[in-house]
Design an enzyme around this catalytic site. Structure first.
Site, PDB file in Angstrom:
ATOM      1  N   ASP A 108       0.834  -1.191   0.000  1.00  0.00           N
ATOM      2  CA  ASP A 108       0.000   0.000   0.000  1.00  0.00           C
ATOM      3  C   ASP A 108       0.874   1.248   0.000  1.00  0.00           C
ATOM      4  O   ASP A 108       1.677   1.459   0.909  1.00  0.00           O
ATOM      5  CB  ASP A 108      -0.877  -0.038   1.249  1.00  0.00           C
ATOM      6  CG  ASP A 108      -1.915   1.057   1.217  1.00  0.00           C
ATOM      7  OD1 ASP A 108      -2.725   1.042   0.296  1.00  0.00           O
ATOM      8  OD2 ASP A 108      -1.872   1.931   2.088  1.00  0.00           O
ATOM      9  N   THR A 122      -3.388   4.882  -3.824  1.00  0.00           N
ATOM     10  CA  THR A 122      -2.378   5.731  -3.200  1.00  0.00           C
ATOM     11  C   THR A 122      -1.048   5.655  -3.938  1.00  0.00           C
ATOM     12  O   THR A 122      -0.311   6.626  -3.991  1.00  0.00           O
ATOM     13  CB  THR A 122      -2.166   5.342  -1.734  1.00  0.00           C
ATOM     14  OG1 THR A 122      -1.843   3.971  -1.677  1.00  0.00           O
ATOM     15  CG2 THR A 122      -3.405   5.588  -0.932  1.00  0.00           C
ATOM     16  N   THR A 123      -0.755   4.486  -4.506  1.00  0.00           N
ATOM     17  CA  THR A 123       0.474   4.387  -5.284  1.00  0.00           C
ATOM     18  C   THR A 123       0.325   5.188  -6.574  1.00  0.00           C
ATOM     19  O   THR A 123       1.222   5.933  -6.972  1.00  0.00           O
ATOM     20  CB  THR A 123       0.768   2.914  -5.636  1.00  0.00           C
ATOM     21  OG1 THR A 123       0.629   2.143  -4.460  1.00  0.00           O
ATOM     22  CG2 THR A 123       2.147   2.758  -6.196  1.00  0.00           C
ATOM     23  N   ASP A 183      -8.620  -1.256   2.222  1.00  0.00           N
ATOM     24  CA  ASP A 183      -8.711  -0.630   0.899  1.00  0.00           C
ATOM     25  C   ASP A 183     -10.003  -1.057   0.212  1.00  0.00           C
ATOM     26  O   ASP A 183     -10.754  -0.234  -0.308  1.00  0.00           O
ATOM     27  CB  ASP A 183      -7.539  -1.063  -0.001  1.00  0.00           C
ATOM     28  CG  ASP A 183      -6.291  -0.233   0.261  1.00  0.00           C
ATOM     29  OD1 ASP A 183      -6.217   0.357   1.349  1.00  0.00           O
ATOM     30  OD2 ASP A 183      -5.413  -0.194  -0.616  1.00  0.00           O
TER      31      ASP A 183
END
Ligand SMILES: Nc1ncnc2c1ncn2[C@@H]1O[C@H](COP(=O)(O)OP(=O)(O)OP(=O)(O)O)[C@@H](O)[C@H]1O
Ligand SMILES: [Mg+2]
Length: 552
Positions: free
Chosen positions: A60, A93-94, A401
């Site tokens: 994550d 998020t990446t 997530d």
């Protein structure tokens, strides 16, 4: 000789101008490089060991950056957008960090050639607005429920919606450690979220971790569950199963105090001492009698329940658990109704909770107390199983997530295809648009179009594919109007990812794009960093001879 003007305190470090912008951009690229390889189903994981020697394995983006403890002031912006993406939509998020890094990378040559940062900022803002419009335009929506609808149609829609949610959850999970079990967990997550009430409060989903067993032994409990607390002798005699019990939730200690803990009292003879001891017992028994009279079958307390009380309850066919964690007790209260009492005086019907079934069961090596069929708030508990502790922790983060994505998709059910498809389509749109305008802006918008290709490119690179080749094929497909073509990581080829059911909620992409563009603009518009030697945690300018023993 001209007098020297001293404006700032001695030791203040200030750097400014174009070199400063360029150096900030390089710092941000370093951050993007740190998470680059974790993108996508073939992405790698990172193992981070913190100061205390605790190891964290994660895929994550937000978790990795949080654990990395970045100190560079400009690079921190990227950490912040990753965190905000995590809080806002949970996934992506990446992607957001990669996009921001790539936007900046494309801007770098222009900055170096003295294009004014404000020109870049304006073009970037415009591109972001265009992208958001385009996403809204092409995203696919599922029909909303309609009061006029027939029952059959409504039922059909429910099934359709559920499968949409499951697909979104599965896409999120496919890039995580639990990718092999994604169908299993996607179903579980959708089930869990659908048990909640309309506001979908996240804290009503409890997650418990029990090491041991396989991942597939994880289960969803439609109600509250928590681990058996510490218990005294006599506990074994208590019944462990009730139907429709009344539940008393207390914040009261049901334990005899050792005499030495009480106030100091001078006594002259044994009788007086005996009366003190008796009084103590009487107080306790009074409390216990009141609880028994209230009709409660299950007694939970935040504070300890001692051996006398345990045996008292056992004799009367009641169940008790002391030292229940605050969070669990609260969730039980929300679920079963009633309220937490700090005294025994008013144990009336309306402060007692109730549920349909109470049971203590074995999960792996642990005993769990389980309350199901709760009348009040809707709540559920996930009990996760699995080998290593780090593995279960990463599973929890991955499910978080997925839960966030399902909640988002429930409120706002427009989806787009993932695997780089939406990014390629936006890239094509911006490129086409840039051809219609003149001036510097044309180049800058085209630069963003190029930057968007980082997502499919990175997906290919992480999977070990020939990125140039695949991107060429994708450009060609999108040019000919097939807008949902993206990378197919299974066959080293391109495929229609909408048909392939790699779906992501449109909000994830909208949020990622706007946040990345915002961050890029922020960093481009900073042209001076002034570091105050006193205030800065990392010390001022090196070489000022303040000798704090820090490495320079
Ligand atoms: N089966 C698949 N085939 C191709 N691409 C996929 C597939 N599943 C997911 N993706 C893509 O992988 C990317 C997501 O990767 P990943 O989950 O590692 O990062 P993220 O969602 O940006 O960040 P986070 O670390 O918060 O999950 C998305 O672009 C998504 O479209
Ligand atoms: Mg993801």
């Amino acid at each position: 000789m001209q007098p020297q003007i001293i404006l700032l305190k001695e030791g203040t470090d200030s750097s400014q101008g174009i070199p400063q912008v360029v150096s900030n951009i390089s710092a941000c690229q370093a951050i993007a490089d740190a998470v680059r390889t974790t993108l996508g189903p073939r992405g790698m994981d990172k193992l981070i060991v913190d100061g205390q020697g605790k190891a964290v394995i994660s895929n994550d983006g937000a978790t990795i950056l949080k654990t990395l403890d970045v100190v560079h002031p400009a690079a921190k912006t990227l950490v912040d957008i990753a965190k905000s993406q995590d809080a806002e939509v949970g996934d992506g998020t990446t992607s957001v960090v990669l996009l921001a890094g790539e936007f900046l990378k494309q801007a770098k040559p222009y900055v170096e050639e003295n294009v004014h940062p404000q020109v870049l900022v304006r073009a970037y803002r415009k591109a972001a607005v265009l992208c958001v419009q385009k996403i809204k335009e092409i995203s696919v929506k599922i029909k909303k429920e309609d009061p006029k609808m027939t029952n059959d149609a409504a039922a059909h829609l429910k099934i359709e919606q559920r499968s949409l949610l499951e697909k979104c959850a599965a896409t999120t999970l496919s890039s995580k450690l639990v990718a092999h079990q994604k169908e299993f967990f996607a179903k579980m997550v959708v089930e869990a979220v659908s048990l909640l009430d309309d506001l979908l409060p996240l804290n009503m989903i409890g997650v418990k971790k029990v090491t041991g067993g396989g991942l597939e032994d994880s289960r969803l409990i439609a109600g509250v569950a928590f681990k058996k607390t510490f218990s005294y002798a006599g506990f074994e005699m208590q019944p462990k199963k009730y139907v429709n019990p009344k539940i008393a939730m207390l914040n009261v200690e049901l334990e005899l105090k050792a005499e030495k803990d009480n106030a100091e009292i001078r006594v002259d003879n044994v009788e007086e001492y005996q009366s003190i001891v008796d009084a103590e017992w009487k107080i306790l028994y009074d409390k216990l009698d009141k609880i028994h009279e209230s009709g409660a079958k299950v007694v939970l307390s935040k504070l300890p329940i001692g051996d006398v009380a345990t045996q008292y309850f056992a004799d009367r066919d009641m169940f008790c658990a002391g030292r229940v964690a605050d969070e669990d007790l609260r969730r039980t209260m929300k679920a079963c109704g009633g309220s937490i009492q700090t005294s025994i005086q008013n144990l009336t019907e309306d402060v007692l909770g109730s549920c349909q079934n109470f049971e203590e069961i074995q999960v792996g090596g642990e005993r769990y107390n389980i309350f199901t069929g709760c009348p009040q708030a809707k709540t559920c508990t996930l009990i996760l199983r699995g080998g290593a502790e780090q593995f279960i922790e990463e599973t929890e983060r991955s499910l978080h997530d997925a839960i966030m994505i399902v909640r988002r998709a429930m409120k706002n059910d427009a989806v787009v295809a993932g695997g780089g498809a939406i990014e390629m389509e936006l890239s094509k749109y911006l490129r086409d648009y840039s051809r219609t305008i003149a001036g510097k802006e044309q180049l800058l918008i085209a630069a963003i179009a190029k930057a968007l290709e980082i997502i499919p490119r990175q997906l290919c690179e992480n999977a070990g594919f020939d990125a140039t080749n695949i991107l060429n094929n994708l450009r060609q497909k999108h040019w000919s109007g097939c807008m949902w073509y993206g990378v197919d990581v299974m066959t080293e080829d391109i495929a229609d990812n909408f048909v392939g059911c790699i779906w992501e909620p449109a909000v994830v992409k909208i949020n990622a794009l706007t946040a990345a563009a915002e961050a890029a603009c922020l960093i481009l518009s900073v042209d001076e960093t002034i570091r105050n030697p006193k205030a800065g945690g990392e010390g001022g300018a090196p070489g000022m001879g303040r000798g704090r023993g820090r490495p320079m």
